[in-house]
Design an enzyme around this catalytic site. Structure first.
Site, PDB file in Angstrom:
ATOM      1  N   LYS A 226      37.515  44.602  19.280  1.00 48.77           N
ATOM      2  CA  LYS A 226      38.891  44.420  19.751  1.00 48.77           C
ATOM      3  C   LYS A 226      39.605  43.248  19.083  1.00 48.77           C
ATOM      4  CE  LYS A 226      37.688  46.661  24.009  1.00 48.77           C
ATOM      5  NZ  LYS A 226      38.530  47.529  24.819  1.00 48.77           N
TER       6      LYS A 226
ATOM      7  N   PHE B 203      38.273  40.969  28.811  1.00 51.39           N
ATOM      8  CA  PHE B 203      37.215  40.957  29.821  1.00 51.39           C
ATOM      9  C   PHE B 203      36.265  42.121  29.561  1.00 51.39           C
ATOM     10  CE2 PHE B 203      37.846  37.933  33.333  1.00 51.39           C
ATOM     11  CZ  PHE B 203      38.968  37.283  32.832  1.00 51.39           C
TER      12      PHE B 203
ATOM     13  N   ASN C  77      40.446  52.797  39.474  1.00 50.99           N
ATOM     14  CA  ASN C  77      39.129  52.144  39.564  1.00 50.99           C
ATOM     15  C   ASN C  77      39.163  51.065  40.643  1.00 50.99           C
ATOM     16  OD1 ASN C  77      39.945  49.508  38.293  1.00 50.99           O
ATOM     17  ND2 ASN C  77      40.445  50.912  36.629  1.00 50.99           N
TER      18      ASN C  77
ATOM     19  N   ASP D  49      40.275  54.123  30.890  1.00 45.90           N
ATOM     20  CA  ASP D  49      39.915  54.515  29.530  1.00 45.90           C
ATOM     21  C   ASP D  49      40.364  55.935  29.209  1.00 45.90           C
ATOM     22  OD1 ASP D  49      38.784  52.172  28.664  1.00 45.90           O
ATOM     23  OD2 ASP D  49      36.840  52.628  29.551  1.00 45.90           O
TER      24      ASP D  49
ATOM     25  N   LYS E 115      51.736  69.986  42.758  1.00 48.59           N
ATOM     26  CA  LYS E 115      50.444  69.656  43.346  1.00 48.59           C
ATOM     27  C   LYS E 115      49.412  70.732  42.995  1.00 48.59           C
ATOM     28  CE  LYS E 115      48.389  68.757  47.759  1.00 48.59           C
ATOM     29  NZ  LYS E 115      48.440  69.244  49.109  1.00 48.59           N
TER      30      LYS E 115
ATOM     31  N   LYS F 172      32.424  44.211  21.939  1.00 44.82           N
ATOM     32  CA  LYS F 172      33.858  44.242  22.278  1.00 44.82           C
ATOM     33  C   LYS F 172      34.621  43.137  21.556  1.00 44.82           C
ATOM     34  CE  LYS F 172      33.294  46.712  26.477  1.00 44.82           C
ATOM     35  NZ  LYS F 172      33.088  46.782  27.882  1.00 44.82           N
TER      36      LYS F 172
HETATM   37  N1  CTP Z   1      41.287  47.324  27.540  1.00 44.00           N
HETATM   38  C1  CTP Z   1      42.538  47.602  27.038  1.00 44.00           C
HETATM   39  N2  CTP Z   1      42.957  48.907  26.943  1.00 44.00           N
HETATM   40  C2  CTP Z   1      42.161  49.918  27.307  1.00 44.00           C
HETATM   41  C3  CTP Z   1      40.859  49.632  27.821  1.00 44.00           C
HETATM   42  C4  CTP Z   1      40.451  48.331  27.919  1.00 44.00           C
HETATM   43  O1  CTP Z   1      43.268  46.688  26.694  1.00 44.00           O
HETATM   44  N3  CTP Z   1      42.585  51.164  27.208  1.00 44.00           N
HETATM   45  C5  CTP Z   1      40.859  45.904  27.633  1.00 44.00           C
HETATM   46  C6  CTP Z   1      40.542  45.457  29.055  1.00 44.00           C
HETATM   47  O2  CTP Z   1      41.675  44.921  29.689  1.00 44.00           O
HETATM   48  C7  CTP Z   1      39.480  44.409  28.811  1.00 44.00           C
HETATM   49  C8  CTP Z   1      38.772  44.859  27.559  1.00 44.00           C
HETATM   50  O3  CTP Z   1      39.669  45.754  26.911  1.00 44.00           O
HETATM   51  O4  CTP Z   1      40.036  43.130  28.557  1.00 44.00           O
HETATM   52  C9  CTP Z   1      37.459  45.546  27.807  1.00 44.00           C
HETATM   53  O5  CTP Z   1      37.635  46.619  28.697  1.00 44.00           O
HETATM   54  P1  CTP Z   1      36.453  47.619  28.992  1.00 44.00           P
HETATM   55  O6  CTP Z   1      36.950  48.758  29.818  1.00 44.00           O
HETATM   56  O7  CTP Z   1      35.269  46.853  29.470  1.00 44.00           O
HETATM   57  O8  CTP Z   1      36.144  48.073  27.494  1.00 44.00           O
HETATM   58  P2  CTP Z   1      36.090  49.470  26.806  1.00 44.00           P
HETATM   59  O9  CTP Z   1      36.500  49.264  25.382  1.00 44.00           O
HETATM   60  O10 CTP Z   1      36.864  50.466  27.583  1.00 44.00           O
HETATM   61  O11 CTP Z   1      34.544  49.785  26.796  1.00 44.00           O
HETATM   62  P3  CTP Z   1      33.612  50.523  27.875  1.00 44.00           P
HETATM   63  O12 CTP Z   1      34.507  51.035  28.968  1.00 44.00           O
HETATM   64  O13 CTP Z   1      32.963  51.576  27.091  1.00 44.00           O
HETATM   65  O14 CTP Z   1      32.655  49.486  28.343  1.00 44.00           O
END
Ligand code: CTP
Length: 404
Positions: A346, A328, A211, A280, A290, A342
């Protein structure tokens, strides 16, 4: 570190000489800038003698009567880029009005517009001028823009009246400068684990999913926390950033590697800040060879990655409230709703949320515009600030949470 000290025309201008001394004791390199009216109260010579540097008093040549001096005309841009902080003490009602309106009338007000460094003002004036709605509205505007204000003290004023308007004590001004520059050692004895950057999920030996995260926010947090005395473990996905001084740097690549590093290092941490943009999803199975181009389309099968933050949030040590967890949320819509979700999902204490579609926020910028969502329901929106300043505000919040 370099700071510009703007001195404006008030009786308290003489106190700026003592302030210069105290700032120098903090090992700060001070460049004094005086407005014309300040020079009615104290001479530039005093400051030149104290700093060993020419005091900046004019925008163009002497008194503006001579042809514009190109060197001095571009000097404000050079100073603006060089400094780590702009402090104005004493700040008159007039200079606050100029700053609030963005009027670049002289060197100091131009410097305010030209610099990206944090700004601290210490107002001093007559009590009626201080209390006037015009002054208070200007201050409100400046505060909303991220300017730090060291409120004046109450007491006997030079004009003969008593009330608020006396320049704050030198110690209070120096303390604010130290705080804004992140020079307080208030995180000594704490271990802070910070994750930063993107993760990479391999598709095959040459391709991966990732990303746009640059890692700048996490690296700013690491630098700020280390300067404040914390033992920092920076677990970083691939970035191009220089490793901040005095941090324990742990490079990782995939979500799984980040998870393993966090689990290992979080066990003796007081604070964990997940600033990384963790993938994610990852390919169900990375190909050993490859992937070859075929005639048709290609469908990738992805599986969810483990949620590192949520796992930490569920740990018993967390539930005893002994470890502060900060996450974040980078959002494009429904910021508050998603952030609150979140926070609960979390088990974090703070979610720092930003709308990445906003100018000056999000990926690969040096600034950020965030709102902190706290467990107790509070929402703390911050103005547009440098990522280093945002980092310090987040750390302030962590400390406040630990005290409660
Ligand atoms: N995070 C994490 N592990 C993952 C995905 C996210 O620890 N596999 C943490 C990120 O570092 C961040 C927080 O969770 O501090 C939110 O990440 P974000 O990608 O915004 O949240 P998601 O739960 O993945 O929700 P979405 O992508 O649906 O917005």
């Amino acid at each position: 570190m370099k700071i510009a000290l703007g001195v404006t025309g008030g009786v308290a201008a003489y106190k700026a000489a003592e302030l210069v001394r105290r700032l120098q004791q903090e090992k700060l390199d001070v460049q004094v800038v005086m407005t014309r009216s300040a020079q009615e109260f104290i001479t530039p010579l005093t400051f030149a003698a104290l700093t060993g540097k020419k005091v900046i008093t004019e925008m163009f040549g002497a008194g503006g009567a001579e042809p514009a001096n190109v060197e001095s005309a571009i000097e404000h841009i050079a100073v603006a880029q060089r400094i780590d902080l702009l402090l104005v003490a004493p700040a008159t009602a007039d200079i606050l009005a100029h700053f609030a309106q963005g009027i670049a009338r002289d060197f100091l007000s131009t410097l305010y517009l030209a610099t990206k460094a944090p700004v601290v003002v210490a107002p001093a004036m007559n009590v009626n001028m201080w209390e006037h709605p015009a002054t208070q509205e200007n201050l409100q505007k400046l505060r909303a823009r991220g300017v730090h204000v060291v409120d004046p003290d109450e007491g006997y004023l030079a004009c003969g009246m008593t009330g608020a308007g006396r320049l704050a004590a030198t110690d209070a001004i120096v303390e604010k400068v130290r705080a804004v520059l992140g020079l307080r050692r208030d995180l000594e004895g704490q271990t802070i684990v910070i994750t930063a950057g993107p993760t990479r999920e391999d598709l095959d030996p040459v391709r991966f999913l990732t990303n746009r995260s640059s890692g700048k926010m996490g690296y700013a947090l690491a630098e700020a926390a280390a300067r404040r005395g914390a033992h920092v473990v920076l677990i970083s996905g691939p970035t191009d950033l220089p490793i901040p001084e005095s941090v324990d740097w742990v490079p990782v690549r995939s979500t799984e590697e980040m998870r393993a590093a966090v689990r290992e290092r979080a066990s003796d941490a007081n604070v964990v800040i997940m600033a990384a943009a963790v993938a994610d999803y990852r390919p169900t199975a990375a190909q050993k060879q490859k992937l070859k181009r075929g005639d048709g389309g290609l469908t990738l099968e992805l599986e969810p990655t483990p949620d590192i933050l949520a796992e930490l949030g569920r740990e018993p040590v967390r539930q005893n409230g002994r470890r502060v967890l900060v996450g974040f949320a980078a959002e494009t819509d429904h910021l508050a709703e998603n952030a609150r979700d979140k926070l609960a999902r979390k088990g974090a204490d703070v979610i720092v949320a930003n709308d990445v579609t906003q100018e000056g926020a999000g990926f690969d910028t040096d600034t950020n515009i965030v709102t902190m969502f706290l467990r107790d329901g509070r929402e703390l929106p911050l103005p547009k600030l440098t990522k280093f300043e945002v980092a310090n505000r987040i750390l302030d919040q962590v400390l406040e949470g630990q005290k409660r």
